[in-house]
Design a protein around this motif. Structure first.
Motif, short mmCIF file in Angstrom:
data_model
loop_
_atom_site.label_atom_id
_atom_site.label_comp_id
_atom_site.label_asym_id
_atom_site.label_seq_id
_atom_site.Cartn_x
_atom_site.Cartn_y
_atom_site.Cartn_z
N GLY A 23 0.84 -1.18 0.08
CA GLY A 23 0.02 0.11 0.06
C GLY A 23 0.90 1.22 0.06
O GLY A 23 2.07 1.31 0.30
N VAL A 24 0.21 2.26 -0.27
CA VAL A 24 1.03 3.70 -0.34
C VAL A 24 0.29 4.85 0.26
O VAL A 24 -0.69 5.06 -0.09
CB VAL A 24 1.30 4.03 -1.99
N ALA A 25 0.78 5.37 1.36
CA ALA A 25 0.49 6.59 1.85
C ALA A 25 0.92 7.66 1.14
O ALA A 25 2.05 7.69 0.85
CB ALA A 25 0.69 6.45 3.54
N GLY A 54 1.67 10.00 10.31
CA GLY A 54 2.70 10.77 11.45
C GLY A 54 4.18 10.62 10.70
O GLY A 54 5.05 11.69 10.67
N ARG A 55 4.70 9.44 10.22
CA ARG A 55 5.89 9.06 9.89
C ARG A 55 6.21 9.82 8.45
O ARG A 55 7.17 10.42 8.15
CB ARG A 55 6.18 7.63 9.64
N LEU A 56 5.06 10.02 7.56
CA LEU A 56 5.23 10.70 6.45
C LEU A 56 5.41 12.17 6.69
O LEU A 56 6.20 12.91 5.99
CB LEU A 56 4.04 10.19 5.60
N ALA A 57 4.64 12.87 7.77
CA ALA A 57 4.79 14.28 8.00
C ALA A 57 6.01 14.34 8.51
O ALA A 57 6.79 15.42 8.12
CB ALA A 57 3.53 14.45 9.21
N ALA A 58 6.90 13.59 9.43
CA ALA A 58 8.02 13.82 9.70
C ALA A 58 9.06 13.79 8.61
O ALA A 58 9.80 14.61 8.47
CB ALA A 58 8.50 12.75 11.02
#
Length: 102
Positions: A23-25, A54-58
């Protein structure tokens, strides 16, 4: 691929991606140097609740900072994340800092 996932910037699709278990966020953006406007965060339903947004945001904030860009967070998720992480306020455009209270 590790369980941690694979981050990438996909400029053709105007989005940052985090691929995990097929999957892809994503965080979508509009880029007009030096401004990086983050417009939306999407996580596949099967991957929700695992902290991927959250990991993507960071990752995105770190990339924007490393590239010496200015972040324009119009995405509701990223705006809320930044309120919880005001230590990243320096990368946010001053107008948005005022709006977010960071």
């Amino acid at each position: 691929m590790s369980d941690d996932g694979v981050f990438r910037d996909n400029p053709d699709a105007k989005r940052y991606e985090l691929e995990v278990e097929g999957g892809v966020a994503v965080m979508t953006y509009n880029f007009n140097p030096p401004n990086m406007m983050i417009t939306e965060t999407l996580v596949p339903e099967a991957l929700e609740g695992r902290g991927l947004a959250g990991r993507l945001a960071a990752h995105v904030v770190a990339d924007v900072q490393a590239r010496e860009l200015v972040l324009l967070p119009v995405c509701p998720y990223l705006s809320a994340w930044l309120k919880k992480h005001p230590e990243h306020a320096d990368v946010v455009h001053p107008t948005y800092r005022g709006i977010l209270g960071i």
